[in-house]
Design an enzyme around this catalytic site. Structure first.
Site, mmCIF file in Angstrom:
data_model
loop_
_atom_site.group_PDB
_atom_site.id
_atom_site.type_symbol
_atom_site.label_atom_id
_atom_site.label_comp_id
_atom_site.label_asym_id
_atom_site.label_seq_id
_atom_site.Cartn_x
_atom_site.Cartn_y
_atom_site.Cartn_z
ATOM 1 N N HIS A 273 1.058 13.392 5.381
ATOM 2 C CA HIS A 273 1.564 14.759 5.277
ATOM 3 C C HIS A 273 0.796 15.787 6.131
ATOM 4 C CE1 HIS A 273 3.716 13.432 1.626
ATOM 5 N NE2 HIS A 273 2.577 12.993 1.153
HETATM 6 O O1 RIB Z 1 2.655 16.646 -1.450
HETATM 7 C C1 RIB Z 1 1.707 16.324 -0.459
HETATM 8 C C2 RIB Z 1 0.618 17.358 -0.404
HETATM 9 O O2 RIB Z 1 -0.047 17.425 -1.669
HETATM 10 C C3 RIB Z 1 -0.476 17.020 0.611
HETATM 11 O O3 RIB Z 1 -1.025 18.209 1.109
HETATM 12 C C4 RIB Z 1 -1.483 16.288 -0.206
HETATM 13 O O4 RIB Z 1 -2.806 16.391 0.331
HETATM 14 C C5 RIB Z 1 -1.414 17.038 -1.500
HETATM 15 O O5 RIB Z 1 -2.218 18.206 -1.355
#
Ligand code: RIB
Ligand code: CA
Length: 344
Positions: A273
């Site tokens: 992500h």
């Molecule tokens: O949903 C994914 C996000 O939530 C990413 O930033 C992960 O690190 C968590 O913070």
């Protein structure tokens, strides 16, 4: 997948017939290192984003890292941020601690994904670099008020609590922020912590509402794009095969991090992500998206934290965000490997 020639803004559901539109000319974009603040809740994927930024000093001037409670409590997110800076050989980076809980809701964490420490996988030493005394929100406000207006980009990788607190504390910063490029939300992909909501936004939907209403130019990397950027054994092996400390640690972090999503989604890897935010600053052409209206649910228990994206323009609500939906995943992982290779 062929790499995209440049950042392509979709209009009416198909590549724009008007050619390409970017928010800045590429000349402006490439002129000098872009000043950024990374706001983060490390988290293995946050760690990868920070490493990507630290591996790109010609393009990015990292003014500081602000930690927020999210994946794990604040005492761990700030420590993890310092561990990552030392892993990258950058104990000079200033790390600040921010909010220990969301604006209005109780803190929800994600040890089930990231492990008890938030950075399970590699055995990283306790940090020796100091945590800055100054409160992260004060650092964000003071930096934006001191730096030339329109030159600092905020890169939130976790719940938006620190950003909202800064905007509420000093509304004048809104006009001075160049852009907010954040990982959060989801629409076509649904949610990952509830059927409707993505974790970062679910933890602090009220903070997201402040950001979306701020008038600041916002770029959103939602699950719709990050779920197309999956770690695979080959991609993780490419990091390990770099043979340097950062590459090996990256492989160890991702081998731990991906197991949750592999079990949940049944794919061959987990969505990487947070580095999407930094990759966008370095190679916007890796992404495709569209200017849309985005609003966030802050009332309903059923859909709390849901980001409602008017992708098809069925309302006359203002287009307040550039929402990404596609990525050149091969180019993304190649960029990560290229920049990790530059680290110790
Ligand atoms: O949903 C994914 C996000 O939530 C990413 O930033 C992960 O690190 C968590 O913070
Ligand atoms: Ca994060």
């Amino acid at each position: 997948m062929a790499s995209f020639p440049r950042l392509l803004i979709w209009s009416a559901g198909k590549p724009s017939s008007r050619g390409f539109k970017t928010r800045e000319t590429l000349g402006e974009f490439m002129a000098e290192p872009r000043k950024i603040i990374i706001d983060t809740d490390p988290g293995q994927d946050d760690a990868m984003a920070i490493l990507l930024a630290l591996g790109s000093p010609e393009e990015l001037d990292l003014l500081g890292i602000t930690a927020v409670a999210g994946n794990v409590p604040l005492a761990l997110t700030e420590k993890n941020a310092r561990k990552i800076c030392e892993l990258a050989g950058r104990p000079d980076v200033e790390v600040f601690a921010g909010a220990s809980r969301p604006l209005a809701r109780r803190l929800v964490t994600a040890e089930n994904v990231h492990g008890k420490t938030g950075l399970n996988g590699p055995d990283l030493p306790e940090p020796t670099m100091p945590l800055q005394e100054r409160y992260a929100v004060d650092f964000i406000v003071e930096t934006l008020m001191c730096e030339e207006s329109g030159t600092v980009t905020l890169c939130p990788l976790g719940p938006l609590t620190n950003i909202a607190l800064a905007l509420n504390r000093e509304p004048r910063i809104a006009a001075r922020i160049r852009e907010i490029v954040l990982m959060g939300g989801g629409f076509f992909e649904g949610g990952n912590v509830t059927p409707a909501a993505e974790f970062n936004i679910y933890v602090d939907p009220h903070a997201c509402d402040v950001v979306l209403r701020s008038g600041v130019p916002v770029v959103i990397m939602p699950l719709d794009v990050t779920h197309k950027a999956l770690t695979t054994p080959a991609r993780i092996a490419a990091f390990r095969d770099l043979g340097n400390r950062a590459g090996v640690a990256a492989a160890e972090m991702l081998e731990f991090f991906e197991r949750y999503d592999v079990n949940k989604y049944g794919g061959e890897g987990g969505p990487l992500h947070d580095p999407c935010v930094i990759a966008y600053l370095l190679r916007p052409e890796l992404f495709r998206g569209r200017e849309c209206n985005v609003e966030v649910e802050t009332g309903s228990a059923l859909t709390m934290g849901m980001t409602v994206v008017d992708w098809w323009g069925v309302t006359d609500r203002p287009k307040n965000a550039l929402v990404m939906r596609d990525i050149d995943a091969e180019g993304y992982f190649a960029l990560l490997a290229e920049r990790l290779a530059r680290l110790p």
